[in-house]
Motif scaffolding. Structure first.
Motif, mmCIF file in Angstrom:
data_model
loop_
_atom_site.group_PDB
_atom_site.id
_atom_site.type_symbol
_atom_site.label_atom_id
_atom_site.label_comp_id
_atom_site.label_asym_id
_atom_site.label_seq_id
_atom_site.Cartn_x
_atom_site.Cartn_y
_atom_site.Cartn_z
ATOM 1 N N ARG A 128 -0.174 -0.588 7.515
ATOM 2 C CA ARG A 128 -0.399 -0.459 6.074
ATOM 3 C C ARG A 128 -1.044 0.545 5.594
ATOM 4 O O ARG A 128 -1.269 0.762 4.633
ATOM 5 N N GLN A 129 -2.324 1.001 6.406
ATOM 6 C CA GLN A 129 -3.091 2.185 6.093
ATOM 7 C C GLN A 129 -2.374 3.402 6.206
ATOM 8 O O GLN A 129 -2.999 4.390 5.838
ATOM 9 N N THR A 160 -0.027 5.667 4.970
ATOM 10 C CA THR A 160 0.769 5.544 3.692
ATOM 11 C C THR A 160 1.386 6.908 3.317
ATOM 12 O O THR A 160 2.102 6.932 2.538
ATOM 13 N N THR A 216 0.764 -1.155 -0.048
ATOM 14 C CA THR A 216 0.001 -0.022 -0.060
ATOM 15 C C THR A 216 0.776 1.258 -0.041
ATOM 16 O O THR A 216 0.360 2.201 0.008
#
Length: 438
Positions: A345-346, A348, A65
């Motif tokens: 992972r969110q 970014t 991501t």
């Protein structure tokens, strides 16, 4: 330097009342705590792997991501150069004095072993130049002997001695690099030193292989004059179902068997401690009790997940206890606080990397201040000393000194002929007292 963090200035200490998310509220590197500055006590390090190598993938999201610019460069060495530029820009702006890496974090695997070695040596020269330019130092280096498919059945514990030799090459080169870069320690991270099932495993052979490998590494450390200790990082499981370096006590038993307890210490990770069923402070105190404490990987796990989530620390009481036992044990010598942690992972945006590390550094600094207050207050230490006071008196000293036999100790009970009443451990009082400091 890279423009990836353009617009982000060097992170400064602004105090508890600051509302600036890109400032330290507790970490004042020059503040003196028990005779040393915060910077000297904590010796913060940024890990290369989670921070700059991970692309945000998980088992259900293969593409990742983050989409960092260096992840998109097709030439592996060009990507490594770009990654190094970003890394040292980050270290400098964050103000962390150290960093840590695996060999494959900083240089790509080549088509042949010789090409892999050459790639690594070229990048070590790059890192050396950047260290000189920035003043950033290497806390420790290590070798990645777990990602490549050749290591699917282990490195030093592999059934094939030729793969054992491949691992030896990587360790030799990584130790050389650590010495060249002035690394304070060298870590043996045995990510796959274990097994999945006994049906296809000769455990005795694998343990003998592992013992011989570590002995060779210690011998080589002395041969090249690598000044800092070798550290083993205990890990209970994941990826291997049964890890041979399960926890600190297991590692100590292994070191004793092979006569390595004077040369090898431990690098303890918070998340690994909880996965082994222990607390972080338990693993720290176990290491000090056996005189093998070296360094720590600071992070946390997720109580709802049974695996290594590597999140930044945010629990003040837990971190305070860890710092308390580190200070009680004498603090760090060559080790330090490495953030083996990754943003979610969110998360970014480039700035998220700063938010994660600033939070972790502030939690650790606040914990250090709490530990200082606990030590100055003295009530926790006094409660423990009072509880074990009998062992400092004549009878206790005679028992520990080997001056009394089992039957003599037993006869003492008959001679006294008086029951002994147990004393309260006062656990709730001491837990309440801890919370008053937090």
């Amino acid at each position: 330097m890279s423009s990836y963090f353009e617009g982000i200035d060097k992170i400064k200490f602004e105090g508890e009342n600051s509302e600036n998310p890109l400032a330290f509220r507790y970490y004042d590197k020059n503040r003196v705590v028990l005779g040393k500055t915060m910077e000297e006590h904590l010796r913060f390090a940024v890990c290369y792997w989670h921070t700059f190598c991970w692309n945000g993938f998980d088992p259900f999201g293969y593409d990742g991501t983050f989409q960092r610019p260096w992840h998109k460069i097709s030439n592996p060495m060009e990507a490594a150069m770009a990654k190094a530029d970003v890394a040292f820009d980050f270290f400098s702006k964050l103000g962390a004095p150290f960093y840590c890496f695996h060999d494959r974090d900083v240089a790509p695997e080549g088509a042949t072993p010789r090409e892999s070695v050459e790639n690594f040596k070229r990048m070590v020269d790059v890192l050396a130049k950047k260290q000189e330019e920035t003043g950033i130092k290497l806390l420790w280096g290590t070798a990645n002997m777990f990602s490549h498919r050749r290591f699917m059945s282990g490195a030093s514990t592999n059934p094939d001695p030729e793969i054992f030799a491949m691992a030896a090459l990587q360790v030799k080169e990584a130790m050389d690099a650590t010495k060249k870069l002035g690394g304070a320690n060298y870590v043996m991270w045995g990510g796959r030193e274990g097994y999945e099932t006994l049906i296809n495993t000769n455990m005795k052979s694998e343990l003998e292989q592992m013992g011989r490998f570590l002995t060779m590494a210690v011998e080589y450390k002395h041969k090249i004059g690598l000044s800092g200790p070798i550290l083993i990082e205990p890990k209970p499981r994941e990826p291997s179902k049964h890890q041979y370096d399960f926890d600190t006590a297991t590692v100590y038993g292994f070191l004793k068997k092979y006569g390595l307890e004077k040369d090898v210490k431990v690098n303890i990770e918070a998340n690994h401690a909880t996965l082994s069923g222990h607390t972080f402070e338990h693993e720290i105190e176990t290491a000090f009790a056996h005189d093998i404490f070296g360094s720590i990987d600071m992070n946390r796990g997720d109580y709802q997940c049974g695996w290594d989530t590597d999140q930044f620390p945010n629990n003040i009481p837990d971190t305070a206890l860890a710092m308390y036992y580190i200070l009680q044990g004498g603090g760090f010598t060559t080790g330090g606080v490495n953030f083996d942690a990754k943003v979610r992972r969110q998360s970014t945006d480039p700035v998220d990397l700063f938010h994660g590390h600033i939070g972790g550094m502030d939690v650790s600094a606040r914990a250090l201040l709490i530990a200082e207050a606990m030590i100055k207050d003295g009530r926790h230490a006094k409660a423990v000393a009072d509880r074990y006071a009998g062992w400092k008196q004549e009878f206790g000293q005679q028992v520990l000194g080997g001056k009394l036999s089992l039957d003599q100790v037993a006869q003492r009970v008959l001679d006294r002929n008086t029951d002994v009443l147990p004393q309260s451990g006062r656990q709730e009082y001491l837990e309440n007292l801890l919370n008053r400091f937090c």
